[in-house]
Scaffold this motif. Structure first.
Motif, mmCIF file in Angstrom:
data_model
loop_
_atom_site.group_PDB
_atom_site.id
_atom_site.type_symbol
_atom_site.label_atom_id
_atom_site.label_comp_id
_atom_site.label_asym_id
_atom_site.label_seq_id
_atom_site.Cartn_x
_atom_site.Cartn_y
_atom_site.Cartn_z
ATOM 1 N N GLY A 24 -7.325 -9.624 8.052
ATOM 2 C CA GLY A 24 -6.113 -10.360 8.395
ATOM 3 C C GLY A 24 -6.197 -10.875 9.819
ATOM 4 N N VAL A 25 -5.043 -10.988 10.468
ATOM 5 C CA VAL A 25 -5.012 -11.570 11.811
ATOM 6 C C VAL A 25 -5.848 -10.726 12.780
ATOM 7 C CG1 VAL A 25 -3.502 -12.113 13.760
ATOM 8 C CG2 VAL A 25 -2.811 -12.723 11.443
ATOM 9 N N LEU A 45 -14.652 -6.008 5.869
ATOM 10 C CA LEU A 45 -14.332 -5.676 4.475
ATOM 11 C C LEU A 45 -12.894 -6.087 4.190
ATOM 12 C CD1 LEU A 45 -15.741 -2.017 4.353
ATOM 13 C CD2 LEU A 45 -16.769 -4.034 3.271
ATOM 14 N N GLU A 46 -12.693 -6.988 3.263
ATOM 15 C CA GLU A 46 -11.330 -7.439 2.952
ATOM 16 C C GLU A 46 -11.023 -7.125 1.480
ATOM 17 O OE1 GLU A 46 -8.419 -8.593 4.099
ATOM 18 O OE2 GLU A 46 -7.795 -8.921 2.020
ATOM 19 N N TYR A 67 4.325 -16.196 -3.041
ATOM 20 C CA TYR A 67 5.074 -14.943 -3.073
ATOM 21 C C TYR A 67 5.163 -14.390 -4.494
ATOM 22 C CZ TYR A 67 6.331 -16.221 1.667
ATOM 23 O OH TYR A 67 6.268 -16.570 2.988
ATOM 24 N N ASN A 92 6.600 -8.844 1.246
ATOM 25 C CA ASN A 92 5.431 -9.688 1.003
ATOM 26 C C ASN A 92 4.412 -9.460 2.119
ATOM 27 O OD1 ASN A 92 8.127 -11.608 0.745
ATOM 28 N ND2 ASN A 92 6.870 -11.529 -1.082
ATOM 29 N N GLY A 94 0.207 -10.782 3.078
ATOM 30 C CA GLY A 94 -0.940 -11.574 2.640
ATOM 31 C C GLY A 94 -2.116 -10.714 2.236
ATOM 32 N N LYS A 95 -2.714 -11.074 1.100
ATOM 33 C CA LYS A 95 -3.916 -10.379 0.622
ATOM 34 C C LYS A 95 -5.028 -11.430 0.546
ATOM 35 C CE LYS A 95 -4.014 -7.417 -3.176
ATOM 36 N NZ LYS A 95 -3.939 -7.284 -4.635
ATOM 37 N N GLY A 96 -6.142 -11.145 1.171
ATOM 38 C CA GLY A 96 -7.247 -12.109 1.183
ATOM 39 C C GLY A 96 -7.629 -12.423 2.616
ATOM 40 N N SER A 100 -1.914 -11.886 6.350
ATOM 41 C CA SER A 100 -0.567 -12.464 6.294
ATOM 42 C C SER A 100 -0.496 -13.834 6.976
ATOM 43 C CB SER A 100 0.450 -11.499 6.908
ATOM 44 O OG SER A 100 0.496 -10.328 6.116
ATOM 45 N N ASN A 104 2.305 -16.701 5.911
ATOM 46 C CA ASN A 104 3.430 -16.673 6.850
ATOM 47 C C ASN A 104 3.988 -18.076 7.104
ATOM 48 O OD1 ASN A 104 1.838 -17.844 8.844
ATOM 49 N ND2 ASN A 104 1.496 -15.939 9.955
ATOM 50 N N TYR A 105 5.064 -18.122 7.885
ATOM 51 C CA TYR A 105 5.742 -19.399 8.146
ATOM 52 C C TYR A 105 5.038 -20.189 9.248
ATOM 53 C CZ TYR A 105 9.781 -18.180 5.243
ATOM 54 O OH TYR A 105 10.606 -17.868 4.182
ATOM 55 N N ALA A 284 -6.006 -3.002 8.777
ATOM 56 C CA ALA A 284 -5.436 -3.265 7.452
ATOM 57 C C ALA A 284 -3.935 -3.553 7.506
ATOM 58 C CB ALA A 284 -5.734 -2.089 6.527
ATOM 59 N N GLY A 285 -3.407 -3.729 8.719
ATOM 60 C CA GLY A 285 -1.985 -4.051 8.864
ATOM 61 C C GLY A 285 -1.135 -2.794 8.953
ATOM 62 N N LEU A 574 -1.205 -5.127 14.029
ATOM 63 C CA LEU A 574 0.165 -5.035 14.542
ATOM 64 C C LEU A 574 0.682 -3.600 14.581
ATOM 65 C CD1 LEU A 574 2.328 -6.999 15.587
ATOM 66 C CD2 LEU A 574 3.330 -6.981 13.307
HETATM 67 C C1 LIG Z 1 5.955 -13.735 4.684
HETATM 68 C C2 LIG Z 1 5.576 -13.596 6.144
HETATM 69 C C3 LIG Z 1 6.014 -14.540 7.049
HETATM 70 C C4 LIG Z 1 5.669 -14.422 8.397
HETATM 71 N N1 LIG Z 1 5.965 -15.453 9.253
HETATM 72 C C5 LIG Z 1 5.470 -15.422 10.514
HETATM 73 C C6 LIG Z 1 5.612 -16.540 11.379
HETATM 74 O O1 LIG Z 1 6.120 -17.605 11.001
HETATM 75 N N2 LIG Z 1 5.131 -16.432 12.649
HETATM 76 C C7 LIG Z 1 4.530 -15.290 13.108
HETATM 77 O O2 LIG Z 1 4.163 -15.237 14.289
HETATM 78 N N3 LIG Z 1 4.352 -14.225 12.292
HETATM 79 C C8 LIG Z 1 4.781 -14.279 11.012
HETATM 80 N N4 LIG Z 1 4.541 -13.229 10.169
HETATM 81 C C9 LIG Z 1 3.895 -12.021 10.714
HETATM 82 C C10 LIG Z 1 2.385 -12.162 10.913
HETATM 83 O O3 LIG Z 1 1.782 -12.824 9.850
HETATM 84 C C11 LIG Z 1 1.833 -10.749 11.119
HETATM 85 O O4 LIG Z 1 2.359 -10.259 12.342
HETATM 86 C C12 LIG Z 1 0.314 -10.671 11.203
HETATM 87 O O5 LIG Z 1 -0.300 -11.242 10.091
HETATM 88 C C13 LIG Z 1 -0.096 -9.205 11.319
HETATM 89 O O6 LIG Z 1 -1.495 -9.110 11.411
HETATM 90 P P1 LIG Z 1 -2.253 -7.806 10.947
HETATM 91 O O7 LIG Z 1 -3.677 -8.004 11.248
HETATM 92 O O8 LIG Z 1 -1.555 -6.632 11.491
HETATM 93 O O9 LIG Z 1 -2.037 -7.714 9.357
HETATM 94 P P2 LIG Z 1 -2.382 -8.743 8.219
HETATM 95 O O10 LIG Z 1 -2.516 -10.118 8.759
HETATM 96 O O11 LIG Z 1 -1.376 -8.540 7.142
HETATM 97 O O12 LIG Z 1 -3.821 -8.292 7.705
HETATM 98 C C14 LIG Z 1 -4.087 -7.101 7.025
HETATM 99 C C15 LIG Z 1 -5.292 -7.354 6.125
HETATM 100 O O13 LIG Z 1 -5.835 -6.125 5.670
HETATM 101 C C16 LIG Z 1 -6.168 -6.237 4.301
HETATM 102 N N5 LIG Z 1 -6.183 -4.880 3.736
HETATM 103 C C17 LIG Z 1 -5.114 -4.068 3.542
HETATM 104 N N6 LIG Z 1 -5.529 -2.887 3.058
HETATM 105 C C18 LIG Z 1 -6.874 -2.959 2.960
HETATM 106 C C19 LIG Z 1 -7.865 -2.045 2.534
HETATM 107 N N7 LIG Z 1 -7.546 -0.807 2.122
HETATM 108 N N8 LIG Z 1 -9.161 -2.452 2.545
HETATM 109 C C20 LIG Z 1 -9.491 -3.692 2.971
HETATM 110 N N9 LIG Z 1 -8.587 -4.599 3.375
HETATM 111 C C21 LIG Z 1 -7.288 -4.225 3.379
HETATM 112 C C22 LIG Z 1 -5.081 -7.138 3.759
HETATM 113 O O14 LIG Z 1 -5.432 -7.705 2.521
HETATM 114 C C23 LIG Z 1 -4.954 -8.164 4.881
HETATM 115 O O15 LIG Z 1 -5.880 -9.198 4.723
HETATM 116 C C24 LIG Z 1 4.894 -13.307 8.827
HETATM 117 C C25 LIG Z 1 4.448 -12.359 7.907
HETATM 118 C C26 LIG Z 1 4.767 -12.501 6.564
HETATM 119 C C27 LIG Z 1 4.246 -11.478 5.598
#
Ligand SMILES: Cc1cc2nc3c(=O)[nH]c(=O)nc-3n(C[C@H](O)[C@H](O)[C@H](O)COP(=O)(O)OP(=O)(O)OC[C@H]3O[C@@H](n4cnc5c(N)ncnc54)[C@H](O)[C@@H]3O)c2cc1C
Length: 588
Positions: A24-25, A45-46, A67, A92, A94-96, A100, A104-105, A284-285, A574
């Motif tokens: 993810g991010v 690994l995703e 969604y 919700n 994001g997966k892939g 997210s 996201n927006y 993994a978020g 995050l």
């Molecule tokens: C619907 C929605 C709208 C949003 N709108 C905004 C916006 O407009 N502006 C903004 O700034 N932020 C927005 N956000 C928030 C922003 O997208 C998140 O803060 C950010 O993506 C968090 O990053 P992350 O790396 O923590 O998690 P994520 O980006 O969610 O990444 C986690 C990744 O880990 C993977 N994963 C999970 N478990 C496993 C596992 N066991 N093995 C391998 N992979 C795994 C998931 O598939 C995913 O790809 C929004 C979020 C959502 C869901």
């Protein structure tokens, strides 16, 4: 070069210097930055699919159609919420590849100085606004919108305020609906300043936000598109999709620190493993990172022992301190038939949909490339006559916290209370949306609507995300503990009243025909409260479940993001921020 992803037999049982869990991010950013050094190997690994060139991801308005679709959206669910009469809320995620940032927006906002400096105050030397912003700028590839948009939206952008050479395309919407700027003008009449430089550490006011969109192709720029896609040719970067990490493999050790030797993952129903020569990084978020630690034996003994998991590091903070912005789509008004504004409702007309599809195919801005942009961050003191009363009530609640409240949480609340009392620190967000929302009264065909989404920007309630099973495929119990603190609801009630009042001010007043949702049946504070609770939703910014805090304050990672009690496991997503910021979180 055509993008190439790894195949399972190319990575299984192999050794990589860094193994990153989650694309993810956080994961994409880190995989790209680490693999800049060609002397190290990096495996990402995703769990989800690649989604390269997928129109639902690329199209800025495509997220609505992702969604609830399992290939794109984890569709997590909370446990029934006590203060919401047992209601379950869908989260919700994001997966892939891209995580997210695929769904996201796309709104790009920078946090405030005071709130990032608070991370340092909580015991994390070096984690302050100035050091963070350097890296935020490094991520940005800002491009100015066309002049006609600058004029119509009354933008006053200083391009020097943004980074220009980073991987993430960033621009203001190239299409103006007219709705957002009209609402902003109405708020200005009410004394809310139009803020022209929210990127400079103070975002209190009404303003227009840029988004992570490529202005040339009018497509979403996810973390994957920005950070990984251009670098897939790197010989030292390996990316495996549909690889669900189940746990971190630890070396046998009787005492801390424990050392990760690799990662176990599930691919097409079979279990594999990879070895890590240097580090394992969990990205993994906020909802899945604590699960991976707990399944690996790193967490609270009270959670792990009943499940028969051998505790390798007793770390009670894992999966706690969960923080959330709460949102509520609660106010909608119908526009006059002759109002010179455009809304997404118009896409239900087949002829207009066809026209805007053609625009999009020609890479011309239109309703399909719409980016959410109209935001306002407001302090209680600016929007409510009850501000002093609410603050005093809350101060009293905090002075009498239950004796079991941990010192770490007390310290966070103290900082939050300072922010609440500060009249230039916002307490809520009101977003202007050019589209119908709401469920009491329905949209009428051919009509156009403006709606306001309300959100809290500080989290006063604290929740948890803990495993309840040793089955890695079973989600944790997600409990945000919604509305545990009255203040979340008190703020939303005042935000609702303020948002409702916007339509009484010019120029919006002349363009609005009537309020549709909730309508005249909801008027007292008690009715508004019930209405908000009925429509309460997540704002998708769940954070802090692996907080960077001193260990004795419930911390999971230290200021270098290393998990306490381990020699080579970090968390990078995050989940590490100890106190949620008020803005949207992808830029953090
Ligand atoms: C619907 C929605 C709208 C949003 N709108 C905004 C916006 O407009 N502006 C903004 O700034 N932020 C927005 N956000 C928030 C922003 O997208 C998140 O803060 C950010 O993506 C968090 O990053 P992350 O790396 O923590 O998690 P994520 O980006 O969610 O990444 C986690 C990744 O880990 C993977 N994963 C999970 N478990 C496993 C596992 N066991 N093995 C391998 N992979 C795994 C998931 O598939 C995913 O790809 C929004 C979020 C959502 C869901």
């Amino acid at each position: 070069m055509a993008p190439t992803l790894s195949k399972v037999n190319e990575v299984s049982d192999k050794t990589f210097d860094y193994v990153i869990i989650g694309g993810g991010v956080g994961g994409c950013t880190l995989a790209s930055r680490l693999s800049e050094n060609s002397d190290v190997t990096v495996l990402l690994l995703e769990a989800g699919k690649a989604h390269i060139g997928d129109p639902l991801v690329d199209l800025p308005t495509g997220f609505f159609r992702q969604y609830g679709v399992p290939d794109y959206d984890w569709g997590f669910q909370t446990i029934p919420q006590k203060k919401l009469d047992g209601k379950v809320i869908t989260w919700n995620r994001g997966k892939g590849l891209g995580g997210s940032s695929n769904i996201n927006y796309m709104v790009w906002t920078r946090p405030g100085r005071v709130e990032v400096d608070a991370w340092e105050r909580l015991g994390n030397p070096g984690w302050n606004y100035d050091s963070l912003i350097k890296y935020v700028k490094k991520a940005e590839n800002f491009q100015m919108p066309p002049n006609d948009i600058i004029e119509r939206e009354l933008l006053a952008i200083d391009p020097e305020g943004f980074g220009k050479d980073g991987p993430l395309s960033l621009t203001y919407s190239h299409f103006s609906t007219g709705v957002e700027v009209t609402a902003r003008k109405a708020m200005e009449v009410r004394g809310i300043p139009h803020l022209t430089d929210p990127e400079n550490g103070n975002y209190s006011g009404a303003w227009s936000a840029p988004a992570t969109v490529n202005p040339l192709t009018l497509t979403r720029c996810s973390a994957f598109v920005g950070y990984i896609l251009p670098n897939l040719g790197r010989k030292n970067l390996f990316v495996l999709t549909e690889a669900y990490s189940s746990r971190i493999l630890l070396e046998d050790s009787k005492s801390e620190p424990v050392t990760a030797k690799g990662v176990e993952f599930i691919h097409e129903g079979k279990t594999y493993s990879v070895k890590a020569a240097k580090e394992v990084i969990v990205s993994a978020g906020s909802l899945k990172s604590p699960q991976i630690l707990e399944l690996s034996g790193i967490g609270d003994t009270n959670v792990l022992c009943p499940l028969g998991i051998n505790v390798k590091v007793d770390l009670p903070g894992v999966g706690t301190n969960l923080q959330e912005h709460i949102s509520s789509f609660t106010f909608t008004a119908e526009l006059e038939d002759d109002a010179p504004l455009m809304t997404l409702d118009m896409l239900s007309d087949p002829a207009l949909l066809q026209k805007h599809t053609e625009y999009y195919e020609q890479k011309l801005p239109g309703l399909l490339s719409y980016q959410a942009s109209g935001t306002s961050y407001l302090s209680l003191q600016y929007i409510s006559e009850k501000a002093d009363e609410i603050i005093a009530k809350h101060e009293k609640t905090l002075a009498a916290l239950p004796s079991g409240t941990s010192p770490g949480i007390r310290e966070q609340f103290k900082i939050q209370l300072d922010h609440l009392k500060h009249k230039d620190m916002p307490d809520c967000e009101i977003i202007t949306n050019p589209v119908f929302t709401g469920s009491i009264n329905k949209a009428e065909p051919g009509k156009r609507y403006i709606s306001f989404l309300l959100a809290t920007i500080a989290a006063w309630s604290r929740g948890t995300a803990h495993i309840t099973s040793t089955d890695p495929l079973r989600n944790s119990a997600f409990d945000p503990n919604y509305l545990d603190h009255d203040l979340d609801l008190d703020i939303l009630i005042e935000a609702f009243k303020f948002a409702r009042g916007n339509i009484d001010y010019e120029p919006l007043k002349s363009y609005v025909f009537k309020e549709v949702n909730p309508g005249s049946t909801i008027s007292t504070d008690e009715e508004i409260k019930d209405h908000i609770k009925e429509n309460l939703n997540t704002f998708w910014h769940t954070s802090s479940t692996c907080s960077m805090l001193p260990r004795e304050h419930g911390g999971v990672v230290d200021p270098s993001l290393k998990v306490y009690g381990t020699s080579n496991i970090r968390v990078c997503d995050l989940s590490v921020i100890p106190l949620i910021v008020g803005v949207h979180t992808q830029g953090v």
